[in-house]
Motif scaffolding. Sequence first.
Motif, PDB file in Angstrom:
ATOM      1  N   SER A  83      -2.688   1.459  15.357  1.00  0.00           N
ATOM      2  CA  SER A  83      -1.560   2.263  14.890  1.00  0.00           C
ATOM      3  C   SER A  83      -0.945   1.734  13.598  1.00  0.00           C
ATOM      4  O   SER A  83      -0.074   2.377  13.029  1.00  0.00           O
ATOM      5  CB  SER A  83      -0.475   2.312  15.974  1.00  0.00           C
ATOM      6  N   ARG A  84      -1.390   0.571  13.143  1.00  0.00           N
ATOM      7  CA  ARG A  84      -0.827   0.013  11.914  1.00  0.00           C
ATOM      8  C   ARG A  84      -1.637   0.533  10.747  1.00  0.00           C
ATOM      9  O   ARG A  84      -2.846   0.334  10.675  1.00  0.00           O
ATOM     10  CB  ARG A  84      -0.914  -1.522  12.002  1.00  0.00           C
ATOM     11  N   ARG A  85      -0.962   1.197   9.813  1.00  0.00           N
ATOM     12  CA  ARG A  85      -1.676   1.874   8.741  1.00  0.00           C
ATOM     13  C   ARG A  85      -2.465   0.937   7.834  1.00  0.00           C
ATOM     14  O   ARG A  85      -3.474   1.318   7.278  1.00  0.00           O
ATOM     15  CB  ARG A  85      -0.692   2.660   7.889  1.00  0.00           C
ATOM     16  N   PRO A 115       9.830   4.208  14.004  1.00  0.00           N
ATOM     17  CA  PRO A 115      10.212   3.726  12.667  1.00  0.00           C
ATOM     18  C   PRO A 115       9.727   2.300  12.417  1.00  0.00           C
ATOM     19  O   PRO A 115       9.896   1.416  13.262  1.00  0.00           O
ATOM     20  CB  PRO A 115      11.739   3.769  12.711  1.00  0.00           C
ATOM     21  N   GLY A 116       9.111   2.096  11.251  1.00  0.00           N
ATOM     22  CA  GLY A 116       8.584   0.780  10.909  1.00  0.00           C
ATOM     23  C   GLY A 116       9.652  -0.295  10.867  1.00  0.00           C
ATOM     24  O   GLY A 116       9.361  -1.476  11.100  1.00  0.00           O
ATOM     25  N   GLU A 117      10.903   0.103  10.594  1.00  0.00           N
ATOM     26  CA  GLU A 117      11.977  -0.898  10.484  1.00  0.00           C
ATOM     27  C   GLU A 117      12.161  -1.653  11.793  1.00  0.00           C
ATOM     28  O   GLU A 117      12.430  -2.848  11.806  1.00  0.00           O
ATOM     29  CB  GLU A 117      13.305  -0.228  10.101  1.00  0.00           C
ATOM     30  N   LEU A 118      12.009  -0.902  12.904  1.00  0.00           N
ATOM     31  CA  LEU A 118      12.153  -1.530  14.221  1.00  0.00           C
ATOM     32  C   LEU A 118      11.138  -2.655  14.382  1.00  0.00           C
ATOM     33  O   LEU A 118      11.465  -3.761  14.814  1.00  0.00           O
ATOM     34  CB  LEU A 118      11.889  -0.487  15.310  1.00  0.00           C
ATOM     35  N   VAL A 119       9.892  -2.330  14.014  1.00  0.00           N
ATOM     36  CA  VAL A 119       8.822  -3.313  14.151  1.00  0.00           C
ATOM     37  C   VAL A 119       9.086  -4.501  13.229  1.00  0.00           C
ATOM     38  O   VAL A 119       8.954  -5.662  13.631  1.00  0.00           O
ATOM     39  CB  VAL A 119       7.473  -2.652  13.826  1.00  0.00           C
TER      40      VAL A 119
END
Lengths: 326, 327
Positions: free
Chosen positions: B133-135, B198-202
Amino acid sequence: MTSTDTSVTAGSGDHRGRRPPLRARLRRDWPLLAMAAPAALLLVVFHYLPTVGNVIAFQDYNPWVGDNAFEAFIYSEWIGFGNFETLFRDPAFWDAVRNTLTITAFQLVFFFPLPILLAILLHSILSGRIRGIIQSVVYLPHFFSWVLVVTFFMQMLGGAGLLAQRMREAGLQPMSIMSNPDTFIVLVTAESVWKDVGWGAIIFLAALSAIDQNLYEAAAADGAGRWRRLWHITLPGLRPVIVLLLILRLGDALSVGFEQFILQREAVGRQAAEVLDTYVYYQAIIPQQWGMGAAAGLFKGVIGLVLIIAANKFAHRIGEQGVYSR
Amino acid sequence: MSIATQLIRGRRPKLDPANPPPRRRRRGAPARPVWEEPPSPIGQGLKGVVLTAMVLAVLFPMWTVLVTSLASRETINATGGMVVVPREIDLSAYVNIFSGGQISRAVWVSTLVTVVGTTVSLVLTVLAAYGMSRRDSVAHRPLLFLFLLTFLIYPGMVPSYLVVTGLGLKNSLWALILPTAISVFNLVVIRAFFMNVPGELVDAARIDGAGEFRILWQIMLPLSRAVIAVVGLFYAVGYWNAYFNSVLYIDDNDKWPIQRVLQSYILAGQSPSVTGAPVNIPGVTAYPPTLAVKMAVVVITVLPAIIIFPFVQRHFTKGVITGAVKG
């Protein structure tokens, strides 16, 4: 699909141009790779290994020449297209192909449009609660196995079923719809409809709710009646999804499902119910004619692949997106 | 951009990006737009007839089967077979089934396969979905390609059979689980959900020192409970309904799943090795009627799907559309 790094991030644009070297990225991402590994391994073993195993279609495969399946494959004799010759000379094979294609064509005409109609019908129900109830009920049979579906049909329409029961009571000659080879194609289509028409409607419902309501209002203001709006707004709105599903269906033209037919083959006879998959089962797996069975499977796989690619090409030509772009 | 391409890039596909679907109407709120002409009574009537017929077509067979399974010998004889109007409730068929014998065993086998299989499938699918799932992660596109390519390739029944038996899985319940453990379709659905977080969470979690497993466990999973429930239902139903793999791989009828028993017992008309013992409950018929036992097997086979269905059903539109678009 080979990924040079720039093409991957071209859209997202965050790391563009300056990417950490591969080794650093490996050190960073190895947990991700490890997570994907078991699933990938399963696919390699149970999907790609059999795909490669199709080479036994060109062999006189004998499972007993080595100590295990792998050795048997190494030591088995290569016979070129011999298996295909046997296969293509078997009239039963062509019967199966003909049955499969007939059923596909029949279902394309009499099953494929029904989920679309159902979706339009459901969409027109204004009360959310009633619509929800109906949707739940019609989705349900999708979760039944084919064994169950055939059982339900048999208990209703079969020789000992409810319909025959009532006919006997009324003094009529009871008939068994379940064992009549002439109407078998109608029966299997009815079963498919019963099982999956509701489920098939989900995707069209989604497409319907994505159509811009203003279009309808504008059309109504211009004096378009209900049917004209259906024709000029609703159907064009559904077109991409219809084309997409049509392509997928065409790609599956040679697989009409296996369980439904193996379950009913006995009752109506081979003539009517033999499709490609049951043919492979009865002519290859049971008598252990591995090479020929693999040839039949390969035939089916290759034609299916060709069909889906061709259908997709065609979709692009008429200006639709199809399953994949390019 | 085609829907499939959107899925590959990990976006949640929209059927028309320019016009996101309107928010759902409140229940009971007046809904017909002013410009729409009022419905004709004939049209409304037809609509009602069609929809009622459809609902009945689904519910009526289920009703008769249930009623017949609960009927006594007298009732079944009186009606000449399937019962439509219930007269009494006679549980002897169920008591008979669960007093041991092949059907009890089959229910147990199917339950076991369903529970173990669903667990294995969900764990592997969720892990793989997160892993891809990571682009910008390493090898993420070739990996995804490996998974998606399976949609186009049909490996064939014979080579699959040879691989499964070659691995020594013949007559093993794992033969009902492993070959179908990964559904790429389900994987794509879950992955799309993960990519929507949202990427910010990660990033925030990573700054706090969380590793990938922890991010998956404490951030991704809680956020995507709905979709995981739906996918879990799909897997569970698949395992419970598995019939054909047992035809191919399970010869030993002690290990037959319920669908296989249903088929041999009801469709093929063989009698199962039930205990044969009469049911000894005061006030209950000694031998339950055969038809009632058969219909009880049908009820048991249907039951799990019907029990789970309402719990997960409300997530369908949210969860499934994402993937259903793919077909």
